[in-house]
Design a protein around this motif. Structure first.
Motif, PDB file in Angstrom:
ATOM      1  N   ASN A 192       0.821  -1.224   0.000  1.00  0.00           N
ATOM      2  CA  ASN A 192       0.000   0.000   0.000  1.00  0.00           C
ATOM      3  C   ASN A 192       0.853   1.270   0.000  1.00  0.00           C
ATOM      4  O   ASN A 192       0.512   2.264   0.668  1.00  0.00           O
ATOM      5  CB  ASN A 192      -0.951   0.007   1.195  1.00  0.00           C
ATOM      6  N   ASN A 193       1.964   1.242  -0.714  1.00  0.00           N
ATOM      7  CA  ASN A 193       2.868   2.396  -0.814  1.00  0.00           C
ATOM      8  C   ASN A 193       3.331   2.898   0.540  1.00  0.00           C
ATOM      9  O   ASN A 193       3.665   4.074   0.713  1.00  0.00           O
ATOM     10  CB  ASN A 193       2.203   3.543  -1.584  1.00  0.00           C
ATOM     11  N   ASP A 194       3.338   1.995   1.516  1.00  0.00           N
ATOM     12  CA  ASP A 194       3.647   2.406   2.878  1.00  0.00           C
ATOM     13  C   ASP A 194       4.775   1.551   3.459  1.00  0.00           C
ATOM     14  O   ASP A 194       5.917   1.980   3.526  1.00  0.00           O
ATOM     15  CB  ASP A 194       2.386   2.332   3.729  1.00  0.00           C
ATOM     16  N   LYS A 195       4.450   0.355   3.858  1.00  0.00           N
ATOM     17  CA  LYS A 195       5.437  -0.500   4.504  1.00  0.00           C
ATOM     18  C   LYS A 195       6.310  -1.212   3.473  1.00  0.00           C
ATOM     19  O   LYS A 195       5.809  -1.736   2.479  1.00  0.00           O
ATOM     20  CB  LYS A 195       4.732  -1.531   5.401  1.00  0.00           C
ATOM     21  N   LYS A 196       7.599  -1.269   3.752  1.00  0.00           N
ATOM     22  CA  LYS A 196       8.564  -1.870   2.843  1.00  0.00           C
ATOM     23  C   LYS A 196       9.235  -3.050   3.544  1.00  0.00           C
ATOM     24  O   LYS A 196       9.772  -2.905   4.642  1.00  0.00           O
ATOM     25  CB  LYS A 196       9.611  -0.844   2.410  1.00  0.00           C
ATOM     26  N   PHE A 197       9.198  -4.222   2.909  1.00  0.00           N
ATOM     27  CA  PHE A 197       9.758  -5.429   3.487  1.00  0.00           C
ATOM     28  C   PHE A 197      10.870  -5.969   2.594  1.00  0.00           C
ATOM     29  O   PHE A 197      10.683  -6.135   1.382  1.00  0.00           O
ATOM     30  CB  PHE A 197       8.684  -6.518   3.624  1.00  0.00           C
ATOM     31  N   LEU A 198      12.028  -6.248   3.196  1.00  0.00           N
ATOM     32  CA  LEU A 198      13.093  -6.951   2.479  1.00  0.00           C
ATOM     33  C   LEU A 198      12.756  -8.438   2.506  1.00  0.00           C
ATOM     34  O   LEU A 198      12.694  -9.048   3.578  1.00  0.00           O
ATOM     35  CB  LEU A 198      14.446  -6.708   3.145  1.00  0.00           C
ATOM     36  N   ILE A 199      12.518  -9.024   1.337  1.00  0.00           N
ATOM     37  CA  ILE A 199      12.090 -10.425   1.301  1.00  0.00           C
ATOM     38  C   ILE A 199      13.145 -11.363   0.734  1.00  0.00           C
ATOM     39  O   ILE A 199      13.022 -12.590   0.845  1.00  0.00           O
ATOM     40  CB  ILE A 199      10.792 -10.583   0.480  1.00  0.00           C
ATOM     41  N   TYR A 200      14.200 -10.808   0.122  1.00  0.00           N
ATOM     42  CA  TYR A 200      15.227 -11.672  -0.437  1.00  0.00           C
ATOM     43  C   TYR A 200      16.513 -10.896  -0.602  1.00  0.00           C
ATOM     44  O   TYR A 200      16.512  -9.734  -1.020  1.00  0.00           O
ATOM     45  CB  TYR A 200      14.793 -12.217  -1.806  1.00  0.00           C
ATOM     46  N   SER A 201      17.632 -11.547  -0.274  1.00  0.00           N
ATOM     47  CA  SER A 201      18.940 -10.925  -0.425  1.00  0.00           C
ATOM     48  C   SER A 201      19.969 -12.010  -0.711  1.00  0.00           C
ATOM     49  O   SER A 201      19.965 -13.070  -0.075  1.00  0.00           O
ATOM     50  CB  SER A 201      19.305 -10.169   0.863  1.00  0.00           C
ATOM     51  N   LYS A 202      20.830 -11.745  -1.669  1.00  0.00           N
ATOM     52  CA  LYS A 202      21.886 -12.701  -2.019  1.00  0.00           C
ATOM     53  C   LYS A 202      23.097 -11.944  -2.536  1.00  0.00           C
ATOM     54  O   LYS A 202      22.966 -11.023  -3.338  1.00  0.00           O
ATOM     55  CB  LYS A 202      21.388 -13.686  -3.078  1.00  0.00           C
ATOM     56  N   ASN A 203      24.293 -12.324  -2.062  1.00  0.00           N
ATOM     57  CA  ASN A 203      25.503 -11.610  -2.498  1.00  0.00           C
ATOM     58  C   ASN A 203      26.597 -12.539  -2.998  1.00  0.00           C
ATOM     59  O   ASN A 203      27.750 -12.132  -3.116  1.00  0.00           O
ATOM     60  CB  ASN A 203      26.044 -10.729  -1.362  1.00  0.00           C
ATOM     61  N   LYS A 204      26.234 -13.784  -3.315  1.00  0.00           N
ATOM     62  CA  LYS A 204      27.188 -14.713  -3.909  1.00  0.00           C
ATOM     63  C   LYS A 204      26.546 -15.392  -5.114  1.00  0.00           C
ATOM     64  O   LYS A 204      25.498 -16.034  -4.977  1.00  0.00           O
ATOM     65  CB  LYS A 204      27.640 -15.758  -2.888  1.00  0.00           C
ATOM     66  N   PHE A 205      27.165 -15.254  -6.260  1.00  0.00           N
ATOM     67  CA  PHE A 205      26.635 -15.827  -7.495  1.00  0.00           C
ATOM     68  C   PHE A 205      27.747 -16.557  -8.256  1.00  0.00           C
ATOM     69  O   PHE A 205      28.912 -16.155  -8.217  1.00  0.00           O
ATOM     70  CB  PHE A 205      26.051 -14.730  -8.399  1.00  0.00           C
ATOM     71  N   ASP A 206      27.351 -17.613  -8.924  1.00  0.00           N
ATOM     72  CA  ASP A 206      28.263 -18.319  -9.818  1.00  0.00           C
ATOM     73  C   ASP A 206      28.206 -17.629 -11.181  1.00  0.00           C
ATOM     74  O   ASP A 206      27.302 -17.891 -11.979  1.00  0.00           O
ATOM     75  CB  ASP A 206      27.854 -19.795  -9.934  1.00  0.00           C
ATOM     76  N   ASN A 207      29.149 -16.749 -11.442  1.00  0.00           N
ATOM     77  CA  ASN A 207      29.102 -15.942 -12.656  1.00  0.00           C
ATOM     78  C   ASN A 207      29.628 -16.658 -13.897  1.00  0.00           C
ATOM     79  O   ASN A 207      29.775 -16.044 -14.955  1.00  0.00           O
ATOM     80  CB  ASN A 207      29.830 -14.622 -12.435  1.00  0.00           C
ATOM     81  N   SER A 208      29.900 -17.964 -13.756  1.00  0.00           N
ATOM     82  CA  SER A 208      30.164 -18.757 -14.953  1.00  0.00           C
ATOM     83  C   SER A 208      28.841 -19.086 -15.662  1.00  0.00           C
ATOM     84  O   SER A 208      28.833 -19.502 -16.810  1.00  0.00           O
ATOM     85  CB  SER A 208      30.887 -20.057 -14.584  1.00  0.00           C
ATOM     86  N   LYS A 209      27.732 -18.862 -14.951  1.00  0.00           N
ATOM     87  CA  LYS A 209      26.401 -19.082 -15.522  1.00  0.00           C
ATOM     88  C   LYS A 209      25.821 -17.754 -16.005  1.00  0.00           C
ATOM     89  O   LYS A 209      26.088 -16.706 -15.417  1.00  0.00           O
ATOM     90  CB  LYS A 209      25.457 -19.702 -14.481  1.00  0.00           C
ATOM     91  N   SER A 210      25.011 -17.822 -17.025  1.00  0.00           N
ATOM     92  CA  SER A 210      24.375 -16.608 -17.529  1.00  0.00           C
ATOM     93  C   SER A 210      22.923 -16.482 -17.068  1.00  0.00           C
ATOM     94  O   SER A 210      22.267 -15.481 -17.332  1.00  0.00           O
ATOM     95  CB  SER A 210      24.420 -16.587 -19.066  1.00  0.00           C
ATOM     96  N   THR A 211      22.436 -17.511 -16.362  1.00  0.00           N
ATOM     97  CA  THR A 211      21.075 -17.483 -15.829  1.00  0.00           C
ATOM     98  C   THR A 211      21.104 -17.948 -14.379  1.00  0.00           C
ATOM     99  O   THR A 211      21.723 -18.957 -14.048  1.00  0.00           O
ATOM    100  CB  THR A 211      20.141 -18.402 -16.637  1.00  0.00           C
ATOM    101  N   HIS A 212      20.421 -17.210 -13.516  1.00  0.00           N
ATOM    102  CA  HIS A 212      20.374 -17.541 -12.094  1.00  0.00           C
ATOM    103  C   HIS A 212      18.909 -17.699 -11.672  1.00  0.00           C
ATOM    104  O   HIS A 212      18.105 -16.787 -11.864  1.00  0.00           O
ATOM    105  CB  HIS A 212      21.039 -16.440 -11.263  1.00  0.00           C
ATOM    106  N   ASP A 213      18.587 -18.861 -11.113  1.00  0.00           N
ATOM    107  CA  ASP A 213      17.230 -19.101 -10.608  1.00  0.00           C
ATOM    108  C   ASP A 213      17.149 -18.655  -9.162  1.00  0.00           C
ATOM    109  O   ASP A 213      17.984 -19.035  -8.323  1.00  0.00           O
ATOM    110  CB  ASP A 213      16.873 -20.576 -10.733  1.00  0.00           C
TER     111      ASP A 213
END
Length: 464
Positions: free
Chosen positions: A75-96
């Motif tokens: 409702n343009n009011d409360k903001k929730f962090l629902i996902y965070s990730k800071n490690k990726f396998d960058n040999s891949k071009s697609t991340h699920d």
């Protein structure tokens, strides 16, 4: 003194315009990288999520992803962090990205209280291209999908033989993204699927292997792209039509030492208990894990026809699920290890010709698969595979199409075999089943051919 006149060579080229052109090209290239080579984020369920979460995809061709944060704004009011990730396998071009919600979280409580809640999904992606560190920010309105996928019209004959195969036909709604059967013993079986009008037809072949199905039932699980899920249990009776044999296996240290050195490329003088466990327990587990991976995929086409053949003029020397208790010949009172035998041992003449049990495609050829020795694995379609081990010679190659008349090798003593024989294994989606069931034409027709015939008459197949 007479001064010489300076002469300019008019043939010289003015390089300045070329320099400017190169600079312009470089600037255009850098701008192209900066503004066009960026990550792309998308929900698998388009603009929908569920109270269980959602799945998403992050495409990152020509860039390296550093981190991602996903927020939901209510409702343009409360903001929730629902996902965070800071490690990726960058040999891949697609991340699920698989985002799950806690049922008791404040965010979910908001949603359940007001189903017309306006939600905005926003994300921040930190990434690197060839030249700069950069970030991508975007947001869009989403809806909450409260409706789980539907499962209907479940059909089965309701029983399996111990070590045998069963089947289930069913229909699901078109929004199903994932569907599988869980036998309760730690094994999952996936379907072949047909789209038909406003439903998807599914056919699942399964086994409970050497045990009854857990609590005489199987679980069918379906999930849509928004991560809504449906679970249905179906009663499956296990007919205990056989008793598994148990044997004491005497190990001669000297003879076994030769096999140990051959298989593990070692040079020990005489084996002890730890050496035996290394090959019979550790190496066996590694070999069986590899076989499971090689026999898991489902070919949507049925390659085999009719009953499976036994090795010509052979006698059964060991059975499926045979329990083997091992002891050293000089220490009979101590059982060193206990293992189960996942196939049939078939003995004929020395170096007997080995032919496929049925038509299929060779998916693996290995001259040294640990205790199994020289091995051929054939895909027969619909998730069924056959394995041939302890071979002396191999005459086929990977991806070769074979039939019952194709010579694939000779019986032998490679691997942990102390007499010339063929070890035959049959697998369904990586799980071993009793080969004897496949030598029975009536059984195959009842459990596999007829269900597949009904299913395949429905429509064109889709890979679920």
């Amino acid at each position: 003194m007479k001064r010489s006149k300076r002469v300019f060579d008019k043939s010289k080229v003015n390089i300045f315009p070329f320099f400017v052109l190169i600079v312009v090209v470089v600037i255009c290239y850098v701008c192209y990288i900066q503004f066009f080579k960026v990550p792309k984020f998308s929900l698998n369920s388009e603009d929908k999520i569920s109270t269980a979460g959602f799945s998403a995809r992050l495409d990152s061709e020509d860039v390296s992803i550093e981190s991602i944060e996903i927020f939901l704004i209510v409702n343009n009011d409360k903001k929730f962090l629902i996902y965070s990730k800071n490690k990726f396998d960058n040999s891949k071009s697609t991340h699920d990205l698989d985002v799950g919600f806690n049922e008791n979280s404040e965010f979910i409580k908001y949603i359940k209280k007001a189903k017309d809640t306006e939600l905005t999904l926003t994300y921040n992606v930190q990434y690197k291209n060839k030249f700069f560190n950069s970030e991508l920010n975007d947001s869009y309105l989403i809806n909450v999908d409260f409706k789980p996928p539907e499962i209907s019209n479940i059909e089965t004959d309701g029983y399996v033989y111990l070590g045998g195969v069963g089947y289930i036909r069913l229909q699901s709604s078109l929004d199903v993204a994932k569907l599988y059967l869980d036998n309760g013993n730690g094994d999952l079986f996936y379907p072949i699927s047909n789209k038909k009008n406003d439903v998807i037809e599914h056919l699942i072949f399964f086994t409970c292997s050497n045990r009854p199905c857990n609590q005489n039932k199987v679980k069918i699980y379906a999930e849509d792209f928004a991560k809504n899920s449906t679970v249905v249990f179906k009663k499956i009776r296990t007919i205990k039509n056989k008793k598994w044999p148990k044997y004491l296996i005497k190990i001669d240290r000297e003879n076994f030492t030769d096999k140990y050195n051959e298989i593990l490329n070692s040079n020990i003088q005489i084996i002890n208990k730890n050496d035996f466990l290394r090959i019979n327990k550790v190496e066996r587990a590694l070999n069986e894990s590899k076989i499971k991976k090689l026999t898991t995929d489902i070919s949507l086409k049925k390659y085999f026809k009719g009953q499976f053949n036994q090795l010509a003029n052979s006698k059964v020397s060991s059975y499926f699920n045979e329990e083997r208790s091992y002891y050293f010949s000089d220490s009979k009172d101590e059982i060193i290890d206990i293992q189960l035998h996942w196939g049939y041992d078939l003995s004929s003449t020395q170096n007997a010709d080995v032919f496929p049990v049925n038509s299929g495609i060779v998916v693996h050829v290995d001259n040294s698969l640990g205790i199994y020795g020289s091995v051929v694995i054939i895909d027969h379609g619909l998730g069924f595979y056959s394995l041939y081990s302890h071979l002396d010679n191999i005459y086929v190659k990977k991806d070769e199409i074979v039939n019952k008349n194709t010579l694939i090798g000779l019986t032998g003593t490679t691997g942990m075999a102390f007499g010339d024989h063929l070890h035959l294994g049959i697998y369904l989606q990586g799980v071993p089943v009793d080969p004897v069931e496949f030598w029975d034409r009536k059984y195959l027709n009842l459990k596999i051919d007829e269900p597949y015939k009904i299913f395949s008459s429905k429509s064109s197949k889709v890979n679920n």
